[in-house]
Design an enzyme around this catalytic site. Structure first.
Site, PDB file in Angstrom:
ATOM      1  N   LYS A 111       0.886  -1.098   0.114  1.00 45.94           N
ATOM      2  CA  LYS A 111       0.050  -0.239   0.240  1.00 45.94           C
ATOM      3  C   LYS A 111       0.892   1.280  -0.048  1.00 45.94           C
ATOM      4  CE  LYS A 111      -4.408  -1.754   1.452  1.00 45.94           C
ATOM      5  NZ  LYS A 111      -5.615  -1.615   2.506  1.00 45.94           N
ATOM      6  N   LYS A 192      -5.464 -10.621  -5.170  1.00 46.40           N
ATOM      7  CA  LYS A 192      -6.616 -11.110  -4.558  1.00 46.40           C
ATOM      8  C   LYS A 192      -7.678 -10.116  -5.030  1.00 46.40           C
ATOM      9  CE  LYS A 192      -7.037  -8.618  -0.036  1.00 46.40           C
ATOM     10  NZ  LYS A 192      -8.374  -8.223  -0.542  1.00 46.40           N
ATOM     11  N   LYS A 195     -12.348  -4.853  -2.110  1.00 48.46           N
ATOM     12  CA  LYS A 195     -13.207  -4.066  -2.350  1.00 48.46           C
ATOM     13  C   LYS A 195     -12.819  -2.688  -2.770  1.00 48.46           C
ATOM     14  CE  LYS A 195     -14.576  -4.541   2.446  1.00 48.46           C
ATOM     15  NZ  LYS A 195     -13.550  -3.307   2.696  1.00 48.46           N
TER      16      LYS A 195
HETATM   17  P1  ATP Z   1      -9.885  -3.641   1.180  1.00 43.93           P
HETATM   18  O1  ATP Z   1      -9.356  -3.685  -0.158  1.00 43.93           O
HETATM   19  O2  ATP Z   1     -10.538  -2.262   1.572  1.00 43.93           O
HETATM   20  O3  ATP Z   1      -8.963  -3.913   2.215  1.00 43.93           O
HETATM   21  P2  ATP Z   1     -10.928  -5.992   1.438  1.00 43.93           P
HETATM   22  O4  ATP Z   1     -11.604  -6.638   0.183  1.00 43.93           O
HETATM   23  O5  ATP Z   1      -9.446  -6.626   1.490  1.00 43.93           O
HETATM   24  O6  ATP Z   1     -10.980  -4.683   1.332  1.00 43.93           O
HETATM   25  P3  ATP Z   1     -11.103  -6.152   4.280  1.00 43.93           P
HETATM   26  O7  ATP Z   1     -12.200  -5.422   4.969  1.00 43.93           O
HETATM   27  O8  ATP Z   1      -9.799  -5.520   4.281  1.00 43.93           O
HETATM   28  O9  ATP Z   1     -11.542  -6.342   2.751  1.00 43.93           O
HETATM   29  O10 ATP Z   1     -11.274  -7.682   4.748  1.00 43.93           O
HETATM   30  C1  ATP Z   1     -12.354  -8.281   5.229  1.00 43.93           C
HETATM   31  C2  ATP Z   1     -12.033  -9.768   5.592  1.00 43.93           C
HETATM   32  O11 ATP Z   1     -12.307 -10.328   4.096  1.00 43.93           O
HETATM   33  C3  ATP Z   1     -10.853 -10.324   5.951  1.00 43.93           C
HETATM   34  O12 ATP Z   1     -10.992 -11.428   6.641  1.00 43.93           O
HETATM   35  C4  ATP Z   1      -9.919 -10.612   4.751  1.00 43.93           C
HETATM   36  O13 ATP Z   1      -9.095 -11.585   4.974  1.00 43.93           O
HETATM   37  C5  ATP Z   1     -11.354 -11.240   3.626  1.00 43.93           C
HETATM   38  N1  ATP Z   1     -10.815 -11.122   2.346  1.00 43.93           N
HETATM   39  C6  ATP Z   1     -10.465  -9.982   1.879  1.00 43.93           C
HETATM   40  N2  ATP Z   1     -10.280 -10.267   0.426  1.00 43.93           N
HETATM   41  C7  ATP Z   1     -10.382 -11.490   0.374  1.00 43.93           C
HETATM   42  C8  ATP Z   1     -10.306 -12.393  -0.760  1.00 43.93           C
HETATM   43  N3  ATP Z   1     -10.049 -12.037  -2.044  1.00 43.93           N
HETATM   44  N4  ATP Z   1     -10.663 -13.870  -0.633  1.00 43.93           N
HETATM   45  C9  ATP Z   1     -10.731 -14.361   0.762  1.00 43.93           C
HETATM   46  N5  ATP Z   1     -10.991 -13.445   1.815  1.00 43.93           N
HETATM   47  C10 ATP Z   1     -10.710 -12.104   1.524  1.00 43.93           C
HETATM   48 MG    MG Z   2      -7.984  -5.606   3.084  1.00 38.11          MG
END
Ligand code: ATP
Ligand code: MG
Length: 326
Positions: A111, A192, A195
């Site tokens: 990041k 991965k 969001k």
């Molecule tokens: P951001 O990009 O804002 O970090 P994010 O999609 O990574 O968003 P988080 O809020 O950071 O979402 O994570 C919430 C949960 O979702 C965590 O337990 C994280 O490990 C899980 N998670 C996030 N992305 C994935 C993915 N691609 N596959 C499986 N689990 C995921």
């Molecule tokens: Mg995340």
């Protein structure tokens, strides 16, 4: 009873990886563990979101979690900033962690790499996350695979603290699923799904229109060969589709691969399986969205329940580290 805690950032609509990697396990956990789930809005501040948008996204994330099946009568659902102890213990964690160990966090490297004006919070984020977990005497933390390193740090900090200041914190165990732990981006299957990063075409949102889901999955990037085989290293795009199919329709990715000779039918079946799998969640979301007052009441109750557990743990930590008691 085993204590479980996990969290999700409010920014960005919930994507399929969040659900398959984390939230669906929370829904199951709430019935077998004393469970705490939070919308981690303080973590989202690290990316400097628009203030009005942050408040809206926080309420929406709580609505999404209820639609996924979290039951506020069974688990404790709350917003991180509404329980002051999180920010308070985070400072004590910052004074426990070392600069060197935070610098090694791969999420920080990703990041901050090549970015101007990276906020200090991006660097200290894992300390706040450790505080989130340790405040609840958490035994088990259900997360996706991307959080493995942060969890390891939370464990290290708990062990270090306990050996220096006496037994204060429960040392948490990670709980990472075997299927769906790392859902990959549909357009860039080596990253991965996320969001807040990547393109909208690369992510499937849990509450988005079925036609859009179908379009995105049928246009997913695969490879120039034609063989359907589960091989995440050599065939990340195809393997990701097989994982999505396995997670939503049942079976194992390798077992399902044997049923397909071409990418087209695999994509079609995966799209339909995902759409059917999400349909009940989408129906519940529409009903909850019409009742924001109900969601706010759940969150107020949740914050009170969470603080009742977190405040005594914070006090225990403050006493252990030598802060003068009132
Ligand atoms: P951001 O990009 O804002 O970090 P994010 O999609 O990574 O968003 P988080 O809020 O950071 O979402 O994570 C919430 C949960 O979702 C965590 O337990 C994280 O490990 C899980 N998670 C996030 N992305 C994935 C993915 N691609 N596959 C499986 N689990 C995921
Ligand atoms: Mg995340």
């Amino acid at each position: 009873m085993v204590r479980v805690l996990s969290g999700i950032q409010p920014t960005g609509d919930m994507q399929l990886g969040n659900y398959l990697g984390a939230v669906r396990h929370w829904v199951a956990d709430q019935h077998r563990a004393d469970s705490f789930f939070c919308v981690v809005d303080l973590h989202a501040l690290t990316s400097g979101p628009d203030p009005a948008e942050l408040a809206r996204a926080t309420l929406r994330k709580a609505t999404e979690l209820l639609a996924c099946g979290l039951d506020p009568d069974v688990c404790t659902l709350f917003v991180q900033s509404q329980v002051a102890a999180h920010a308070q213990l985070a400072w004590l964690m910052e004074c426990t962690a070392s600069f060197g160990e935070l610098r090694r966090m791969t999420q920080f490297k990703d990041k901050s790499d090549g970015q101007e004006g990276v906020r200090v919070g991006v660097f200290t984020y894992p300390c706040l996350m450790a505080a989130d977990i340790l405040l609840y005497d958490t035994d088990r933390v259900p997360v996706g695979d991307d959080q493995r390193q942060h969890l390891e740090l939370a464990r290290d900090l708990a062990v270090r603290w306990n050996s220096r200041y006496g037994d204060t914190f429960t040392v948490p165990e990670p709980s990472i699923p075997t299927v769906g732990a790392r859902v990959m981006d549909l357009q860039d299957p080596t990253s991965k799904m996320s969001k807040s990063r990547g393109t909208p075409q690369g992510r499937v949102d849990v509450f988005e229109d079925p036609a859009a889901i179908r379009r995105k999955i049928t246009r997913a990037v695969t490879d120039t060969a034609t063989e359907v085989r589960y091989d995440p290293a050599d065939k990340p795009g195809v393997s990701n589709l097989l994982e999505l199919l396995a997670a939503t329709a049942g079976g194992t990715p390798a077992g399902l691969a044997a049923r397909y000779e071409q990418y087209g039918p695999l994509k079609r079946d995966t799209a339909e399986a995902v759409i059917e799998f999400l349909r009940p969640l989408q129906d519940r979301f529409r009903a909850l969205e019409a009742d924001p007052g109900y969601v706010r009441t759940c969150l107020a109750d949740g914050a009170a329940k969470a603080a009742a557990v977190a405040d005594p743990v914070l006090e225990r930590a403050e006493r252990a580290i030598g802060l003068l008691q009132r």
